[in-house]
Design a protein around this motif. Sequence first.
Motif, PDB file in Angstrom:
ATOM      1  N   LYS A  29      -2.163   7.197   3.098  1.00 22.55           N
ATOM      2  CA  LYS A  29      -3.131   6.445   3.917  1.00 22.55           C
ATOM      3  C   LYS A  29      -2.455   5.364   4.760  1.00 22.55           C
ATOM      4  N   CYS A  30      -1.156   5.224   4.623  1.00 15.97           N
ATOM      5  CA  CYS A  30      -0.451   4.258   5.485  1.00 15.97           C
ATOM      6  C   CYS A  30      -0.523   4.794   6.924  1.00 15.97           C
ATOM      7  N   PRO A  31      -1.075   4.006   7.859  1.00 13.78           N
ATOM      8  CA  PRO A  31      -1.314   4.555   9.202  1.00 13.78           C
ATOM      9  C   PRO A  31      -0.033   4.936   9.939  1.00 13.78           C
ATOM     10  N   THR A  32       1.091   4.333   9.590  1.00 21.96           N
ATOM     11  CA  THR A  32       2.328   4.688  10.304  1.00 21.96           C
ATOM     12  C   THR A  32       3.276   5.504   9.415  1.00 21.96           C
ATOM     13  N   LYS A  33       2.775   5.894   8.268  1.00 22.09           N
ATOM     14  CA  LYS A  33       3.563   6.741   7.344  1.00 22.09           C
ATOM     15  C   LYS A  33       4.945   6.150   7.076  1.00 22.09           C
ATOM     16  N   CYS A  34       4.956   4.878   6.777  1.00 18.16           N
ATOM     17  CA  CYS A  34       6.260   4.239   6.573  1.00 18.16           C
ATOM     18  C   CYS A  34       6.526   3.941   5.093  1.00 18.16           C
ATOM     19  N   ILE A  35       5.708   4.560   4.215  1.00 22.94           N
ATOM     20  CA  ILE A  35       5.913   4.345   2.785  1.00 22.94           C
ATOM     21  C   ILE A  35       6.372   5.649   2.128  1.00 22.94           C
ATOM     22  N   SER A  36       7.297   5.534   1.215  1.00 20.31           N
ATOM     23  CA  SER A  36       7.659   6.711   0.408  1.00 20.31           C
ATOM     24  C   SER A  36       7.883   6.256  -1.030  1.00 20.31           C
ATOM     25  N   ASP A  39       8.435  -0.143  10.822  1.00 16.90           N
ATOM     26  CA  ASP A  39       7.299   0.645  11.311  1.00 16.90           C
ATOM     27  C   ASP A  39       5.949   0.142  10.791  1.00 16.90           C
ATOM     28  N   CYS A  40       5.982  -0.851   9.942  1.00 14.63           N
ATOM     29  CA  CYS A  40       4.730  -1.343   9.356  1.00 14.63           C
ATOM     30  C   CYS A  40       3.926  -2.092  10.414  1.00 14.63           C
ATOM     31  N   VAL A  41       2.630  -1.769  10.519  1.00 13.17           N
ATOM     32  CA  VAL A  41       1.783  -2.478  11.492  1.00 13.17           C
ATOM     33  C   VAL A  41       0.897  -3.520  10.791  1.00 13.17           C
ATOM     34  N   LYS A  42       1.233  -3.809   9.560  1.00 16.71           N
ATOM     35  CA  LYS A  42       0.575  -4.898   8.818  1.00 16.71           C
ATOM     36  C   LYS A  42      -0.933  -4.703   8.710  1.00 16.71           C
ATOM     37  N   CYS A  43      -1.315  -3.479   8.345  1.00 18.80           N
ATOM     38  CA  CYS A  43      -2.742  -3.175   8.238  1.00 18.80           C
ATOM     39  C   CYS A  43      -3.317  -3.686   6.919  1.00 18.80           C
ATOM     40  N   MET A  44      -2.449  -4.031   5.965  1.00 17.54           N
ATOM     41  CA  MET A  44      -2.829  -4.581   4.667  1.00 17.54           C
ATOM     42  C   MET A  44      -3.236  -3.517   3.640  1.00 17.54           C
ATOM     43  N   HIS A  45      -3.326  -2.249   4.034  1.00 15.74           N
ATOM     44  CA  HIS A  45      -3.861  -1.256   3.099  1.00 15.74           C
ATOM     45  C   HIS A  45      -3.064  -1.199   1.788  1.00 15.74           C
ATOM     46  N   CYS A  46      -1.741  -1.080   1.903  1.00 19.15           N
ATOM     47  CA  CYS A  46      -0.946  -0.920   0.665  1.00 19.15           C
ATOM     48  C   CYS A  46      -1.032  -2.186  -0.195  1.00 19.15           C
ATOM     49  N   ILE A  47      -1.060  -3.338   0.455  1.00 21.07           N
ATOM     50  CA  ILE A  47      -1.115  -4.607  -0.295  1.00 21.07           C
ATOM     51  C   ILE A  47      -2.467  -4.733  -1.013  1.00 21.07           C
TER      52      ILE A  47
HETATM   53  S1  SF4 Z   1       0.690  -2.741   5.537  1.00 22.40           S
HETATM   54 FE1  SF4 Z   1       1.312  -1.100   4.150  1.00 22.40          FE
HETATM   55  S2  SF4 Z   1      -0.093   0.601   4.618  1.00 22.40           S
HETATM   56 FE2  SF4 Z   1      -0.227  -0.862   6.323  1.00 22.40          FE
HETATM   57  S3  SF4 Z   1       1.268  -0.148   7.846  1.00 22.40           S
HETATM   58 FE3  SF4 Z   1       2.317  -1.634   6.555  1.00 22.40          FE
HETATM   59  S4  SF4 Z   1       3.294  -0.406   4.965  1.00 22.40           S
HETATM   60 FE4  SF4 Z   1       1.727   0.883   5.895  1.00 22.40          FE
END
Ligand code: SF4
Lengths: 393, 81
Positions: free
Chosen positions: A255-262, A274-282
Amino acid sequence: MSDELKTPLLDELEKGPWPSFVSDLKQMAPKKRMVRDLLGQLEKSYRDKRGYWKHGGLVGVMGYGGGVIGRYSALPEEFPGVSHFHTIRVNQPSGWFYTAKALNELMDIWDAHGSGLLNMHGSTGDLVFLGTVTDELEPTFRELTAKDWDLGGSGSDMRTPSCCVGPARCQNACYDTLALTYDLTHKYQDELHRPMFNYKFKIKMSGCPNDCTAAIARSDLGIIGIWKDDIQVDQAAFAEYLDSGMNVQEYVVEKCPTKCISIEGKEIKIDNSDCVKCMHCINMLPKALRVGKERGAAIVLGGKAPIVEGALFGSMMIPFMKMDDFEELHDLIERIWEFWDEHGKNRERIGECVERVGLAAFIEGIGLEPIPQMVTQPRDNPYIFYEEYYEEE
Amino acid sequence: MAGISIEQIADEMYQMVAESAGQKKLKSTDLTKAITSKYGDQVSKQDCKDAIKLLIDSGRCVYGYFGGSSIELPHKEGSAN
Ligand code: SF4
Ligand code: SF4
């Protein structure tokens, strides 16, 4: 309540599992004629499918142009209790923290001078006293100020600044939203109480991109906490999430919008560039992930709900501003107001003004350097046209 | 500043408000623009703000609201009847 007043349509709103304002009004109606007539007028409005309120006029308190919204019944003979039904906006404390003593003081004042009905809180952030008559405005104001309360904004002024709870209760806060709200409220008292703008100007402070005050959509100037460096990771806590059986792959990684997590073994890897700071993972893994350490705020301008024109989202003006002191922000706010004053039209919000003159002309007008992070909405292209870039081609 | 006092500005603004009463609702910005275009560099926006403050705090003018905030002569409540 008495048998005479029948409210079959309003009664429908008491059905179902939710708290109902109708039940609250009925509770107060025997004590207050104003509330009883409010129910009567409301029932009639529902039956006739039209509103019976008239707004505006010359109500206020001495010296202030904001804080009181005049409201009158269009049917004063039928409903004399609401012939006047003015609203008073009380400037809320930053983050809406009250002591029980403060709440009791407020309730006592409002029971003595108004309907006793209130709204905690209005969409502007203020504590809203609903319903009083003109003659009670000054006495209410006197009692409020004697207890160190003040009115909020209304009309063409800076509206009461409002913020999320920020660092008082939230680990995501990237700056002190409460301190900034307090600072702006005090610094811009004239702008708050003496309408001098083309139209309203709302400032909202959110401590992180979760944006609990909806600053990007509901304020002319949104100040949204952000960090510059990497998301802080506690790998041991992350491993505990995996061990608990949580489907981190599906609910976080994918669900990370920029697929920057593995995930590697029991470790989480984030490509922060590549993180756009959407807060989802946090938000999903609060024990394992934290906002970065280099914190400040992004400044967005021009958001608004649809009133005269359609809704607008705030556009990015400054992607990162340090919030250690607020001088740079004061300077920016004053330059924005200056521009709006010069170029704005009557009843034109700053966002509409900027749309009319063009974002590029606006940022030049307020003396900002164009940078690629200036975007009209998240994950959009920059709105700046780079002439040099095209000339080189 | 070149002999134009805040009181003078306030008087001129009051005149404008009185003359337009019942015809046009003037806003802070209308009054400020009228004064600054008449006197140019001799008055600042801050002078105009101070003059409006004087008008309001003395009770000679009041704020009104009809779709936007205006500066008006004190009179009986507009929407009441
Ligand atoms: S905040 Fe987390 S989910 Fe959102 S873009 Fe950054 S790494 Fe991905
Ligand atoms: S906006 Fe962020 S910092 Fe503020 S309360 Fe919401 S989650 Fe916390």
